[in-house]
Design an enzyme around this catalytic site. Structure first.
Site, PDB file in Angstrom:
ATOM      1  N   ASP A  56       0.840  -1.210   0.000  1.00  0.00           N
ATOM      2  CA  ASP A  56       0.000   0.000   0.000  1.00  0.00           C
ATOM      3  C   ASP A  56       0.873   1.258   0.000  1.00  0.00           C
ATOM      4  O   ASP A  56       0.361   2.373  -0.089  1.00  0.00           O
ATOM      5  CB  ASP A  56      -1.012  -0.012   1.153  1.00  0.00           C
ATOM      6  N   SER A  57       2.204   1.075   0.054  1.00  0.00           N
ATOM      7  CA  SER A  57       3.134   2.198  -0.144  1.00  0.00           C
ATOM      8  C   SER A  57       2.904   2.835  -1.508  1.00  0.00           C
ATOM      9  O   SER A  57       3.353   3.965  -1.753  1.00  0.00           O
ATOM     10  CB  SER A  57       4.584   1.724  -0.023  1.00  0.00           C
ATOM     11  N   ASP A  95      -1.009  -6.466  -0.190  1.00  0.00           N
ATOM     12  CA  ASP A  95      -1.001  -5.758   1.091  1.00  0.00           C
ATOM     13  C   ASP A  95      -2.422  -5.265   1.403  1.00  0.00           C
ATOM     14  O   ASP A  95      -2.993  -4.497   0.615  1.00  0.00           O
ATOM     15  CB  ASP A  95      -0.049  -4.560   0.953  1.00  0.00           C
ATOM     16  N   LYS A 125      -0.730  -9.608   3.180  1.00  0.00           N
ATOM     17  CA  LYS A 125       0.008  -9.086   4.334  1.00  0.00           C
ATOM     18  C   LYS A 125      -0.898  -8.123   5.078  1.00  0.00           C
ATOM     19  O   LYS A 125      -1.662  -7.382   4.448  1.00  0.00           O
ATOM     20  CB  LYS A 125       1.282  -8.355   3.893  1.00  0.00           C
ATOM     21  N   GLU A 127      -1.000  -5.500   8.810  1.00  0.00           N
ATOM     22  CA  GLU A 127      -0.225  -4.889   9.897  1.00  0.00           C
ATOM     23  C   GLU A 127      -0.867  -5.182  11.243  1.00  0.00           C
ATOM     24  O   GLU A 127      -2.098  -5.216  11.358  1.00  0.00           O
ATOM     25  CB  GLU A 127      -0.148  -3.367   9.683  1.00  0.00           C
ATOM     26  N   GLU A 194       9.478  -3.947  10.616  1.00  0.00           N
ATOM     27  CA  GLU A 194       9.798  -2.621  10.044  1.00  0.00           C
ATOM     28  C   GLU A 194      10.192  -1.638  11.142  1.00  0.00           C
ATOM     29  O   GLU A 194       9.546  -1.556  12.197  1.00  0.00           O
ATOM     30  CB  GLU A 194       8.594  -2.067   9.266  1.00  0.00           C
TER      31      GLU A 194
HETATM   32  O1  KIV Z   1       3.525  -1.104   1.703  1.00  0.00           O
HETATM   33  C1  KIV Z   1       4.708  -1.456   1.726  1.00  0.00           C
HETATM   34  O2  KIV Z   1       5.499  -1.163   0.832  1.00  0.00           O
HETATM   35  C2  KIV Z   1       5.166  -2.238   2.884  1.00  0.00           C
HETATM   36  C3  KIV Z   1       6.618  -2.543   2.962  1.00  0.00           C
HETATM   37  C4  KIV Z   1       7.372  -1.338   3.307  1.00  0.00           C
HETATM   38  C5  KIV Z   1       6.894  -3.665   3.877  1.00  0.00           C
HETATM   39  O3  KIV Z   1       4.388  -2.583   3.697  1.00  0.00           O
END
Ligand code: KIV
Length: 298
Positions: A56-57, A95, A125, A127, A194
């Site tokens: 989600d970055s 994510d 993934k 959090e 992280e």
């Molecule tokens: O969204 C992302 O890019 C991430 C990584 C930094 C692990 O969660």
């Protein structure tokens, strides 16, 4: 299981959850990067990435946002599909964006399923630590592999008071350790660590039976992940200290576009080799020209 071993499920040469586990057992470092589209997926995979995270970055590096919070599940699935089209070999992780898994375990399971069914991902993934254990259990119970993410969790940026290093003192280090353990016990197949001190990441890696993948967490994790725009030097802004830029694509891109702009303004582009010709007389007889379109001028 090795990456070369064909799978009974027809996954072919695909790196799987089992491959990653076996790599960690052999102390072979896992190479992970983010990816947001098909072209980058192909390039990152050809460069040797074992796992691609549709992170989600993308909200920050692709959409130009200040945080990842506004990114939607539909947007994530759009990018996941694009990445999957460019990938042949890497393990693909979607994510889960903010508010796609926090409301309830049922809601989280339904949304995790969309990443596999619509986004062609192999895992998701999410959090969070102890508070996410039940949700992880529910998703894993439905046959969807889950990668955890503890320490600096960007979706909690406001609760953390910024993108700050976590686990700095003894109590906070203990909290991060317990979070990582909870995620592993809930059935996650790997966990991202992280923004935590390197000695803490080393301690967690030693104590967990699942692979750890670090970002800003030192060298002792089982693998490393970087945002692909950061590692390629695609960002116009200063990158955090934990990033190593292996290229300067932003600067090189600016120089390339400047050269293009100069060529256009000076009438040097397009040159004859970039243009299409017409046979003699075709200029006044368009039906002749249509037969010759596509023929470059030599
Ligand atoms: O969204 C992302 O890019 C991430 C990584 C930094 C692990 O969660």
């Amino acid at each position: 299981m090795s990456a070369e071993q064909p799978s009974a499920l027809g996954l072919g040469q695909r790196i799987t959850v089992q491959t990653l586990r076996a790599m960690a057992t052999r102390s072979e470092r896992i190479v992970m990067t983010t990816a947001y589209d098909a072209t980058f997926a192909r390039m990152l995979e050809e460069g040797g990435a074992d796992a691609l995270l549709v992170g989600d970055s993308l909200g920050m590096v692709v959409q130009g946002l200040d945080t990842t919070l506004p990114v939607t599940l539909d947007e994530m699935i759009y990018h996941a599909r694009a990445v999957s089209r460019g990938s042949r070999r890497a393990h693909l992780i979607g994510d889960m964006p903010f508010m796609s898994y926090q409301v309830s375990a049922e809601h989280a399971l339904r949304n995790a399923g969309r990443f596999l069914a619509e986004g062609n991902m192999h895992a998701v993934k999410l959090e969070g630590g102890i508070e996410m254990a039940e949700t992880i259990r529910r998703i894993v119970g439905a046959g969807i592999p889950v990668m955890g993410h503890v320490g600096l969790t960007p979706q909690s940026v406001h609760a953390m008071g910024g993108f700050k290093l976590q686990g700095k003192d003894q109590d906070d280090a203990e909290r991060v350790l317990q979070d990582a353990k909870a995620v592993a016990e809930a059935g996650a197949y790997a966990v991202v660590l992280e923004g935590i001190p390197a000695p803490l990441a080393a301690r967690i890696t030693k104590q967990l039976s699942i692979p750890t993948v670090g970002i800003g967490a030192g060298a002792e994790c089982d693998g490393q992940v970087l945002v692909c725009y950061d590692l390629l030097g695609l960002s116009a802004e200063r990158v955090p200290r934990f990033v190593k830029e292996y290229e300067t694509f932003y600067t090189r891109g600016v120089a390339a576009v400047r050269a293009y702009a100069e060529d256009v303004r000076a009438g040097r582009f397009p040159a004859a080799e970039h243009s299409f010709g017409m046979p003699a007389g075709a200029a006044t007889h368009p039906e002749v020209a249509s037969e010759n379109l596509g023929e470059p001028v030599h």
